[in-house]
Design a protein around this motif. Sequence first.
Motif, mmCIF file in Angstrom:
data_model
loop_
_atom_site.group_PDB
_atom_site.id
_atom_site.type_symbol
_atom_site.label_atom_id
_atom_site.label_comp_id
_atom_site.label_asym_id
_atom_site.label_seq_id
_atom_site.Cartn_x
_atom_site.Cartn_y
_atom_site.Cartn_z
ATOM 1 N N THR A 2 6.571 -0.960 -6.323
ATOM 2 C CA THR A 2 5.127 -0.013 -6.510
ATOM 3 C C THR A 2 4.389 -0.023 -5.169
ATOM 4 N N GLN A 3 3.625 1.152 -5.238
ATOM 5 C CA GLN A 3 2.818 1.289 -4.041
ATOM 6 C C GLN A 3 1.280 1.401 -4.773
ATOM 7 N N THR A 4 0.412 1.139 -3.840
ATOM 8 C CA THR A 4 -1.063 1.077 -4.444
ATOM 9 C C THR A 4 -1.825 2.361 -3.549
ATOM 10 N N ALA A 5 -1.171 2.882 -2.456
ATOM 11 C CA ALA A 5 -1.514 4.161 -1.659
ATOM 12 C C ALA A 5 -0.452 4.969 -1.321
ATOM 13 N N GLY A 6 0.582 5.165 -2.262
ATOM 14 C CA GLY A 6 1.572 6.045 -1.700
ATOM 15 C C GLY A 6 1.122 7.446 -1.287
ATOM 16 N N ARG A 7 1.860 8.053 -0.495
ATOM 17 C CA ARG A 7 1.159 9.413 -0.134
ATOM 18 C C ARG A 7 2.349 10.586 0.024
ATOM 19 N N GLY A 8 1.985 11.536 -0.147
ATOM 20 C CA GLY A 8 2.864 12.634 0.100
ATOM 21 C C GLY A 8 2.320 13.765 1.220
ATOM 22 N N ARG A 9 2.841 14.768 1.294
ATOM 23 C CA ARG A 9 2.555 15.750 2.257
ATOM 24 C C ARG A 9 1.090 16.207 2.182
ATOM 25 N N PHE A 10 0.298 16.476 3.027
ATOM 26 C CA PHE A 10 -1.072 16.716 3.135
ATOM 27 C C PHE A 10 -1.971 15.988 2.624
ATOM 28 N N GLY B 208 0.879 -1.126 -0.046
ATOM 29 C CA GLY B 208 -0.075 -0.032 -0.042
ATOM 30 C C GLY B 208 0.859 1.322 0.003
ATOM 31 N N SER B 209 1.737 1.541 1.145
ATOM 32 C CA SER B 209 2.702 2.531 1.057
ATOM 33 C C SER B 209 3.764 2.082 2.124
ATOM 34 N N THR B 210 5.075 1.910 1.637
ATOM 35 C CA THR B 210 6.014 1.779 2.459
ATOM 36 C C THR B 210 6.161 2.665 3.744
ATOM 37 N N MET B 211 5.402 3.850 3.928
ATOM 38 C CA MET B 211 5.310 4.471 5.218
ATOM 39 C C MET B 211 4.507 3.607 6.045
ATOM 40 N N ASP B 212 3.491 2.891 5.820
ATOM 41 C CA ASP B 212 2.731 2.098 6.621
ATOM 42 C C ASP B 212 3.202 0.887 6.954
ATOM 43 N N ALA C 129 -2.075 11.871 -2.758
ATOM 44 C CA ALA C 129 -1.608 10.561 -3.462
ATOM 45 C C ALA C 129 -0.037 10.908 -4.020
ATOM 46 N N TRP C 130 0.596 9.936 -4.003
ATOM 47 C CA TRP C 130 2.102 9.980 -4.471
ATOM 48 C C TRP C 130 1.974 8.628 -5.552
ATOM 49 N N VAL C 131 2.074 9.074 -6.748
ATOM 50 C CA VAL C 131 1.840 8.038 -8.025
ATOM 51 C C VAL C 131 3.089 7.712 -8.626
ATOM 52 N N LYS D 222 11.877 21.068 -12.395
ATOM 53 C CA LYS D 222 11.032 19.636 -12.337
ATOM 54 C C LYS D 222 11.457 18.750 -11.253
ATOM 55 N N LYS D 223 10.395 18.159 -10.447
ATOM 56 C CA LYS D 223 10.538 17.345 -9.447
ATOM 57 C C LYS D 223 11.212 15.998 -9.649
ATOM 58 N N LEU D 224 12.197 15.817 -9.122
ATOM 59 C CA LEU D 224 12.938 14.334 -9.090
ATOM 60 C C LEU D 224 12.649 13.588 -7.735
ATOM 61 N N ALA D 225 12.360 14.237 -6.832
ATOM 62 C CA ALA D 225 12.320 13.356 -5.453
ATOM 63 C C ALA D 225 11.450 14.024 -4.352
ATOM 64 N N GLY D 226 10.710 13.257 -3.719
ATOM 65 C CA GLY D 226 9.930 14.286 -2.784
ATOM 66 C C GLY D 226 10.225 13.300 -1.369
ATOM 67 N N VAL D 227 10.386 14.009 -0.260
ATOM 68 C CA VAL D 227 10.530 13.581 1.214
ATOM 69 C C VAL D 227 9.525 13.911 1.865
ATOM 70 N N PRO E 271 9.530 22.705 1.245
ATOM 71 C CA PRO E 271 10.408 22.141 2.364
ATOM 72 C C PRO E 271 10.824 20.949 1.865
ATOM 73 N N ASN E 272 10.402 20.376 0.867
ATOM 74 C CA ASN E 272 11.022 18.851 0.466
ATOM 75 C C ASN E 272 11.094 18.337 -0.864
ATOM 76 N N ASP E 273 11.286 19.400 -1.696
ATOM 77 C CA ASP E 273 11.286 18.995 -3.197
ATOM 78 C C ASP E 273 12.762 19.139 -3.909
ATOM 79 N N GLY F 254 10.264 8.855 4.557
ATOM 80 C CA GLY F 254 9.948 8.348 3.323
ATOM 81 C C GLY F 254 10.575 9.380 1.987
ATOM 82 N N ILE F 255 11.005 8.547 1.059
ATOM 83 C CA ILE F 255 11.848 9.139 -0.059
ATOM 84 C C ILE F 255 10.971 8.273 -1.235
ATOM 85 N N GLY F 256 10.526 9.209 -2.212
ATOM 86 C CA GLY F 256 10.296 8.952 -3.389
ATOM 87 C C GLY F 256 10.945 9.562 -4.457
ATOM 88 N N LEU F 257 12.028 8.646 -5.099
ATOM 89 C CA LEU F 257 12.929 9.211 -6.075
ATOM 90 C C LEU F 257 12.784 8.631 -7.517
HETATM 91 C C1 BTN Z 1 5.900 14.812 -1.149
HETATM 92 O O1 BTN Z 1 6.475 15.262 -2.131
HETATM 93 O O2 BTN Z 1 5.101 15.467 -0.665
HETATM 94 C C2 BTN Z 1 6.665 13.741 -0.445
HETATM 95 C C3 BTN Z 1 6.494 12.341 -1.229
HETATM 96 C C4 BTN Z 1 7.042 11.158 -0.778
HETATM 97 C C5 BTN Z 1 6.736 10.085 -1.460
HETATM 98 C C6 BTN Z 1 7.300 8.681 -0.836
HETATM 99 S S1 BTN Z 1 7.246 7.249 -1.774
HETATM 100 C C7 BTN Z 1 7.863 6.258 -0.543
HETATM 101 C C8 BTN Z 1 7.323 6.718 0.784
HETATM 102 N N1 BTN Z 1 5.923 5.738 0.625
HETATM 103 C C9 BTN Z 1 4.839 6.964 0.675
HETATM 104 O O3 BTN Z 1 3.782 6.594 0.671
HETATM 105 N N2 BTN Z 1 5.301 8.151 0.615
HETATM 106 C C10 BTN Z 1 6.943 8.198 0.481
#
Ligand code: BTN
Length: 254
Positions: A50-58, A26-30, A61-63, A119-124, A111-113, A141-144
């Motif tokens: 892959t994640q089926t429910a990846g999430r970012g700030r606020f 679902g999400s590596t965070m969970d 969804a992180w696709v 152009k966004k390469l990674a989010g934290v 704060p995290n891009d 969590g890091i998505g690169l």
């Molecule tokens: C953002 O830019 O808002 C942060 C994005 C963080 C995405 C990563 S992908 C790995 C980890 N698992 C998640 O569900 N989110 C973070």
Amino acid sequence: MPRPDWERFAPAAAIGQHVYGYRSVGSTMDAAWELAEAGAAHGTAVVAGTQTAGRGRFARAWVSGDGESLLASVVLRPHASVAPLLTVIGCLAVLDAVRELCGLACAVKWPNDVHVGGKKLAGVLAEGRTDTTGAGVAVLGIGLNVNLDLAQHPELAGTATSLLAETGHATDLRLAGDALFRSLDAVYGSADPAALVARWRDALDTLGRRVTVRGRDATLSGLAEDVDAAGRLLLRTDDGALHALSEGDVTLAG
Ligand code: BTN
């Protein structure tokens, strides 16, 4: 928690010494929180194809496509002096890992891009809780975007990039993961908070610009003057007031 598809122990470094790998979660965070709540050691990591429910700030969804990105979350048990700086540590580690992997120089939009030419390469994403003993525990969590083929993602045109798009060649995701964990370990281990904030100041291309910051409750515009000892953005609004912001979406005004 489901059985991982692979599992690796590496010697030496604390971060990434024990990695649980999944083809899909679902999400590596969970998954990392589940490990943390069960007492996993500092540095225990989860990665997924892959994640089926990846999430970012606020809670956005992180696709990501299958096997295109490094999707990682790390359990951290930080000292209170380092806890506010986990997003800073994550971003700096991405900069170091990317430079090591392909020599590419990136900047950070507070704060995290992590981005290349806007152009966004990674989010934290840093999430914190308190454990049963009252000690702080966090998941970073890091998505690169490693092998993201932008031709297949027209919805990301102009806003995202990947190592593949920037270098023209694919990067092995396991090598990318190892580079990231090594960098995280080094940056976290160097954690003299003042030195981290000095690096943070250098990495941010937000400072010295007029920006608009949209937070949960308010939107403020002004000059992004500096960051403070906790990595917060110091925004000078036109009435002369200085605001210390710990979150928000930044739009550059030029
Ligand atoms: C953002 O830019 O808002 C942060 C994005 C963080 C995405 C990563 S992908 C790995 C980890 N698992 C998640 O569900 N989110 C973070």
